[in-house]
Design an enzyme around this catalytic site. Structure first.
Site, PDB file in Angstrom:
ATOM      1  N   ASN A   1      -3.278 -11.756  16.629  1.00 25.86           N
ATOM      2  CA  ASN A   1      -4.201 -10.630  16.701  1.00 25.86           C
ATOM      3  C   ASN A   1      -4.934 -10.743  18.035  1.00 25.86           C
ATOM      4  O   ASN A   1      -5.329 -11.843  18.410  1.00 25.86           O
ATOM      5  CB  ASN A   1      -5.202 -10.718  15.535  1.00 25.86           C
ATOM      6  CG  ASN A   1      -5.975  -9.430  15.351  1.00 25.86           C
ATOM      7  OD1 ASN A   1      -6.415  -8.813  16.316  1.00 25.86           O
ATOM      8  ND2 ASN A   1      -6.122  -8.999  14.107  1.00 25.86           N
TER       9      ASN A   1
ATOM     10  N   HIS B   1       0.830  -1.216   0.000  1.00 26.65           N
ATOM     11  CA  HIS B   1       0.000   0.000   0.000  1.00 26.65           C
ATOM     12  C   HIS B   1       0.863   1.264   0.000  1.00 26.65           C
ATOM     13  O   HIS B   1       0.391   2.330   0.403  1.00 26.65           O
ATOM     14  CB  HIS B   1      -0.940  -0.003   1.210  1.00 26.65           C
ATOM     15  CG  HIS B   1      -1.996  -1.060   1.086  1.00 26.65           C
ATOM     16  ND1 HIS B   1      -2.698  -1.533   2.177  1.00 26.65           N
ATOM     17  CD2 HIS B   1      -2.469  -1.736   0.013  1.00 26.65           C
ATOM     18  CE1 HIS B   1      -3.566  -2.458   1.770  1.00 26.65           C
ATOM     19  NE2 HIS B   1      -3.447  -2.606   0.457  1.00 26.65           N
TER      20      HIS B   1
ATOM     21  N   CYS C   1       4.489  13.861  -7.269  1.00 28.02           N
ATOM     22  CA  CYS C   1       3.563  14.782  -7.931  1.00 28.02           C
ATOM     23  C   CYS C   1       2.348  14.008  -8.440  1.00 28.02           C
ATOM     24  O   CYS C   1       2.474  12.946  -9.052  1.00 28.02           O
ATOM     25  CB  CYS C   1       4.275  15.457  -9.116  1.00 28.02           C
ATOM     26  SG  CYS C   1       3.169  16.468 -10.091  1.00 28.02           S
TER      27      CYS C   1
END
Ligand code: BV8
Ligand code: ZN
Length: 255
Positions: free
Chosen positions: A222, A118, A126
């Site tokens: 988790n 990601h 730019c």
């Protein structure tokens, strides 16, 4: 309690794939993605802030949000989860580290060749001509930035276009080569660890399923139950910064 079969499996792993999400940076004080958005953003949702549409609609709001997140990363330190992952790479013949995170805490803990699916907060460019942009200096205006600071994005020195964050926004393709490498690794590894992700963002969320279809064992770390509990062979419910060092010690610290 870490099962002996997992410890043995880890000791004999030839190629480990680790997929991390925002949860691995939580103990460094970086808000998880959902918290960074919804926790303090009320009616904002991911798509409206982390998207080109959102940026074009209000460049100062979105650039300010990313600069707030970048300032927090610059002030943060890698935690024991990042450090243990870097240590594991030294213990095993091959380790492919794939992350959805846009911070550089894995690199700062010593990991290399990190597959950032990601993108990164640290590589702005730019919006128009894609010319990379270098931040004037790493120093930040102290605590001046808060999550709702509006900061006009800098302009490109070549075409005067607005500078955008170097992240993959919702609706944007993932970097093709990196995505290819990540899928390859999940097809051919012999153990996959999924650490600190809610597994809701696609197409990254499909990676554990690729491994599962090959009959590869999956370890999930988790604190909460996620959809991955259904396919993970080992579900270690707790904080990555606590569980990873325990797992590493059990497998590699010579008693
Ligand atoms: C694309 C960069 C198409 C930006 C990010 C409907 C159904 C299915 C898919 C879609 C749909 N609608 C839209 C889509 C596609 C969309 C998507 O998946 N949306 C989701 C919301 C449903 N995907 C996309 O748009 C992708 N692109 O599809 O392109 C295309 C195709 C061809 C041509 C053109 C276009 C692009 C997605 C990338 C978005 N960018 N980040 C930024 O950071 O601002 S995603 C963002 O979410 C972050 O990268 C984050 O890492 C990622 C995933 O979140 P998590 O990492 O899991 O974080 P989260 O907070 O959710 O969870 C943290 C977990 O940690 C929790 O489980 C928590 O329990 C745990 N935890 C907490 N503390 C700890 C811990 N764990 C361990 N230890 C602890 N201490
Ligand atoms: Zn430009």
């Amino acid at each position: 309690m870490i099962r002996d079969t997992l410890i043995e499996k880890l000791q004999n792993t030839q190629h480990l794939v680790i997929l991390t999400g925002a949860g691995v940076s939580a103990e460094s004080g970086i808000a998880t993605f959902r918290d960074a958005l919804t926790g303090l953003w009320g009616n904002y949702d991911a798509e409206s802030l982390a998207s080109e549409f959102g940026f074009l609609a209000d460049p100062a709001l979105v650039w300010g949000w990313y600069e707030w997140r970048r300032s927090r990363v610059l002030r943060a330190k890698p935690n024991s989860a990042h450090h243990t992952i870097a240590q594991l790479a030294k213990q095993l013949p091959k380790l492919t580290l794939i992350t959805q995170n846009v911070d550089d805490l894995h690199e700062r803990a010593g990991s290399s060749n990190v597959l950032h699916l990601h993108g990164s907060l640290h590589q702005p460019r730019c919006l128009i001509c894609e010319e990379p942009y270098t931040f004037p200096d790493e120093a930040f205006p102290g605590n001046a930035i808060d999550q709702k600071s509006r900061i006009k994005p800098p302009r490109c020195h070549l075409c005067d276009g607005p500078i955008r964050p170097g992240v993959v926004w919702f609706g944007e393709r993932l970097p093709a080569k990196t995505w290819q490498q990540a899928q390859e690794a999940c097809h051919h590894c012999d153990l996959m660890m999924v650490i600190g992700t809610s597994g809701v963002v696609w197409p990254v969320a499909q990676l554990p399923y690729l491994a599962d279809q090959e009959g590869i064992s999956i370890v999930q770390i988790n604190p909460v139950i996620t959809s991955l509990n259904a396919i993970a062979t080992y579900n270690l419910h707790g904080k990555a910064g606590e569980i990873l060092p325990q797992l590493y010690a059990a497998a590699f610290d010579k008693a």
